[in-house]
Design a protein around this motif. Sequence first.
Motif, PDB file in Angstrom:
ATOM      1  N   PHE A 132      12.188  70.081  63.306  1.00 45.85           N
ATOM      2  CA  PHE A 132      13.521  69.731  62.815  1.00 45.85           C
ATOM      3  C   PHE A 132      13.591  68.238  62.525  1.00 45.85           C
ATOM      4  O   PHE A 132      12.940  67.431  63.178  1.00 45.85           O
ATOM      5  CB  PHE A 132      14.575  70.109  63.854  1.00 45.85           C
ATOM      6  CG  PHE A 132      14.528  71.557  64.269  1.00 45.85           C
ATOM      7  CD1 PHE A 132      15.029  72.552  63.443  1.00 45.85           C
ATOM      8  CD2 PHE A 132      13.963  71.923  65.478  1.00 45.85           C
ATOM      9  CE1 PHE A 132      14.980  73.887  63.823  1.00 45.85           C
ATOM     10  CE2 PHE A 132      13.911  73.255  65.871  1.00 45.85           C
ATOM     11  CZ  PHE A 132      14.421  74.232  65.040  1.00 45.85           C
ATOM     12  N   ILE A 190      19.948  66.836  58.942  1.00 49.41           N
ATOM     13  CA  ILE A 190      20.117  66.497  57.533  1.00 49.41           C
ATOM     14  C   ILE A 190      20.396  67.762  56.736  1.00 49.41           C
ATOM     15  O   ILE A 190      20.000  68.864  57.109  1.00 49.41           O
ATOM     16  CB  ILE A 190      18.881  65.776  56.960  1.00 49.41           C
ATOM     17  CG1 ILE A 190      17.655  66.708  56.959  1.00 49.41           C
ATOM     18  CG2 ILE A 190      18.574  64.509  57.759  1.00 49.41           C
ATOM     19  CD1 ILE A 190      16.469  66.144  56.200  1.00 49.41           C
ATOM     20  N   ASN A 191      21.114  67.605  55.631  1.00 48.15           N
ATOM     21  CA  ASN A 191      21.325  68.689  54.691  1.00 48.15           C
ATOM     22  C   ASN A 191      20.141  68.768  53.729  1.00 48.15           C
ATOM     23  O   ASN A 191      19.427  67.775  53.526  1.00 48.15           O
ATOM     24  CB  ASN A 191      22.626  68.481  53.913  1.00 48.15           C
ATOM     25  CG  ASN A 191      23.853  68.687  54.791  1.00 48.15           C
ATOM     26  OD1 ASN A 191      23.814  69.443  55.771  1.00 48.15           O
ATOM     27  ND2 ASN A 191      24.950  68.015  54.454  1.00 48.15           N
ATOM     28  N   PRO A 192      19.901  69.927  53.108  1.00 51.38           N
ATOM     29  CA  PRO A 192      18.710  70.104  52.268  1.00 51.38           C
ATOM     30  C   PRO A 192      18.595  69.117  51.113  1.00 51.38           C
ATOM     31  O   PRO A 192      17.488  68.753  50.728  1.00 51.38           O
ATOM     32  CB  PRO A 192      18.852  71.543  51.761  1.00 51.38           C
ATOM     33  CG  PRO A 192      19.702  72.224  52.769  1.00 51.38           C
ATOM     34  CD  PRO A 192      20.666  71.183  53.249  1.00 51.38           C
ATOM     35  N   LYS A 193      19.729  68.680  50.570  1.00 48.88           N
ATOM     36  CA  LYS A 193      19.669  67.858  49.358  1.00 48.88           C
ATOM     37  C   LYS A 193      20.278  66.477  49.566  1.00 48.88           C
ATOM     38  O   LYS A 193      21.072  65.998  48.744  1.00 48.88           O
ATOM     39  CB  LYS A 193      20.355  68.583  48.195  1.00 48.88           C
ATOM     40  CG  LYS A 193      19.656  69.880  47.802  1.00 48.88           C
ATOM     41  CD  LYS A 193      20.334  70.542  46.608  1.00 48.88           C
ATOM     42  CE  LYS A 193      19.602  71.836  46.213  1.00 48.88           C
ATOM     43  NZ  LYS A 193      20.247  72.489  45.041  1.00 48.88           N
ATOM     44  N   GLU A 194      19.919  65.809  50.646  1.00 48.42           N
ATOM     45  CA  GLU A 194      20.380  64.442  50.863  1.00 48.42           C
ATOM     46  C   GLU A 194      19.257  63.614  51.468  1.00 48.42           C
ATOM     47  O   GLU A 194      18.367  64.141  52.146  1.00 48.42           O
ATOM     48  CB  GLU A 194      21.620  64.396  51.755  1.00 48.42           C
ATOM     49  CG  GLU A 194      21.421  64.895  53.163  1.00 48.42           C
ATOM     50  CD  GLU A 194      22.716  64.885  53.976  1.00 48.42           C
ATOM     51  OE1 GLU A 194      23.723  64.313  53.530  1.00 48.42           O
ATOM     52  OE2 GLU A 194      22.712  65.483  55.074  1.00 48.42           O
ATOM     53  N   THR A 195      19.299  62.327  51.202  1.00 52.72           N
ATOM     54  CA  THR A 195      18.320  61.430  51.795  1.00 52.72           C
ATOM     55  C   THR A 195      18.647  61.222  53.270  1.00 52.72           C
ATOM     56  O   THR A 195      19.758  61.513  53.733  1.00 52.72           O
ATOM     57  CB  THR A 195      18.326  60.064  51.084  1.00 52.72           C
ATOM     58  OG1 THR A 195      19.586  59.427  51.325  1.00 52.72           O
ATOM     59  CG2 THR A 195      18.111  60.231  49.582  1.00 52.72           C
ATOM     60  N   THR A 228      16.327  65.072  62.112  1.00 49.40           N
ATOM     61  CA  THR A 228      17.693  64.610  62.341  1.00 49.40           C
ATOM     62  C   THR A 228      17.796  63.129  62.034  1.00 49.40           C
ATOM     63  O   THR A 228      16.788  62.447  61.794  1.00 49.40           O
ATOM     64  CB  THR A 228      18.139  64.856  63.799  1.00 49.40           C
ATOM     65  OG1 THR A 228      17.296  64.099  64.675  1.00 49.40           O
ATOM     66  CG2 THR A 228      18.055  66.323  64.155  1.00 49.40           C
ATOM     67  N   TRP A 263      14.202  81.475  65.880  1.00 53.86           N
ATOM     68  CA  TRP A 263      13.072  80.992  65.078  1.00 53.86           C
ATOM     69  C   TRP A 263      11.785  81.740  65.407  1.00 53.86           C
ATOM     70  O   TRP A 263      10.712  81.357  64.937  1.00 53.86           O
ATOM     71  CB  TRP A 263      12.871  79.497  65.323  1.00 53.86           C
ATOM     72  CG  TRP A 263      14.065  78.681  64.931  1.00 53.86           C
ATOM     73  CD1 TRP A 263      15.082  78.266  65.730  1.00 53.86           C
ATOM     74  CD2 TRP A 263      14.371  78.199  63.627  1.00 53.86           C
ATOM     75  NE1 TRP A 263      16.010  77.552  65.009  1.00 53.86           N
ATOM     76  CE2 TRP A 263      15.595  77.485  63.712  1.00 53.86           C
ATOM     77  CE3 TRP A 263      13.729  78.276  62.382  1.00 53.86           C
ATOM     78  CZ2 TRP A 263      16.187  76.864  62.613  1.00 53.86           C
ATOM     79  CZ3 TRP A 263      14.317  77.656  61.291  1.00 53.86           C
ATOM     80  CH2 TRP A 263      15.530  76.971  61.410  1.00 53.86           C
ATOM     81  N   ALA A 296      22.375  61.059  54.898  1.00 55.20           N
ATOM     82  CA  ALA A 296      22.717  61.950  56.010  1.00 55.20           C
ATOM     83  C   ALA A 296      23.251  61.146  57.187  1.00 55.20           C
ATOM     84  O   ALA A 296      24.214  61.555  57.847  1.00 55.20           O
ATOM     85  CB  ALA A 296      21.487  62.748  56.432  1.00 55.20           C
TER      86      ALA A 296
END
Length: 362
Positions: free
Chosen positions: A225, A259-264, A227, A216, A268
């Motif tokens: 981040f 978490i994944n980019p497209k989930e609440t 989580t 990074w 997640a």
Amino acid sequence: MSVLPKPDLIVDTIESSVIPERPNDPKHYHYLVFIGRFQPFHSGHKAVIDEALKRAGHVIMLIGSANLPRSLRNPFTVAERSAMIKGAYSAADAARIHCVALDDALYNDTRWLKYVQAGVKSVTGDLQTDIGLIGHSKDSSSYYLSLFPSWASVSVPNYHNLSATPIRDSYLMGAIPTHERTPESTRKVLNDFKQTDSYQLLHEEAGFIDKYKKRWESAPYPPTFMTVDALVVQSGHILLVERRAMPGRGLWALPGGFINPKETLFDACVRELREETLLKVPEPALRGSCHSQHTFDDPYRSARGRTITQAFYFQLKNDIKGLPKVKGGDDAAKAFWLPLAELDAKMMFEDHYAIITKMVGL
């Protein structure tokens, strides 16, 4: 508590000019209290104790982050840190230094204050005697002072701007601290510890974290981040996993992850829970059992960097058939139900023990 202990020092103080003059009492205080993590004990810490020994009959060292597993932030036990501290002094002075373990109480200021009071009282016998706090002044001194209104404070200048963090980080990467930064007693403990399997595990993890952070380095600003963690309780038992990989390999943890980019956040959490434990509960029933949620954001909670987690508390209904079957999957070496009475802070990953006590009310 949520912001304490900090590296090197917990209690911030006001200027020493507030100390009442006592010309007939060269010690000034019966007891001066120095609160910190001392990971490791360095020459700056020693300078504070040197001053405390001049101004008090006894010095109480409240050694924070006690009863936790070894980690990159807390590699040394209370016994090891006590040896560093007392070993830096003559037998006569060491007899005036009282080392007391102080548990963390992240996310619970009141409980932490109780621990501090109990630690001091274990030495003094009461909290009404002549007690003061000693340490370095920092920006948040007024807040910390408000936590201890009945105790006066002594401010000591920072010694060469020393901090335990770079000393600890370089040591875990393989270096040995120099005599300019650490007393001989500290270097002895560090040299002895370097020969142990525990050091080798931390050394390996330090290398892992170093590589993790380097990925990074090109980011325009330090990443944060997000989580999620699942706290699942049924019939006085809590669902935990044993971590398969670093960081924290072999420690107990709440099921969870990034978490994944497209989930609440909630989606997640349910996904991570099912992936890591294969919990035999129908998803509608699981979602319907969510009791509460809470954000945990202590800046030092993860060695990987700034990591905020959202924890969801699931209360499953008691069932005469027993606890639902679980099995470790994905990042979990195993999943298991543990009686709440058998929770052990020394086995828990990161701040998961504090999360559990906060949400369950233990």
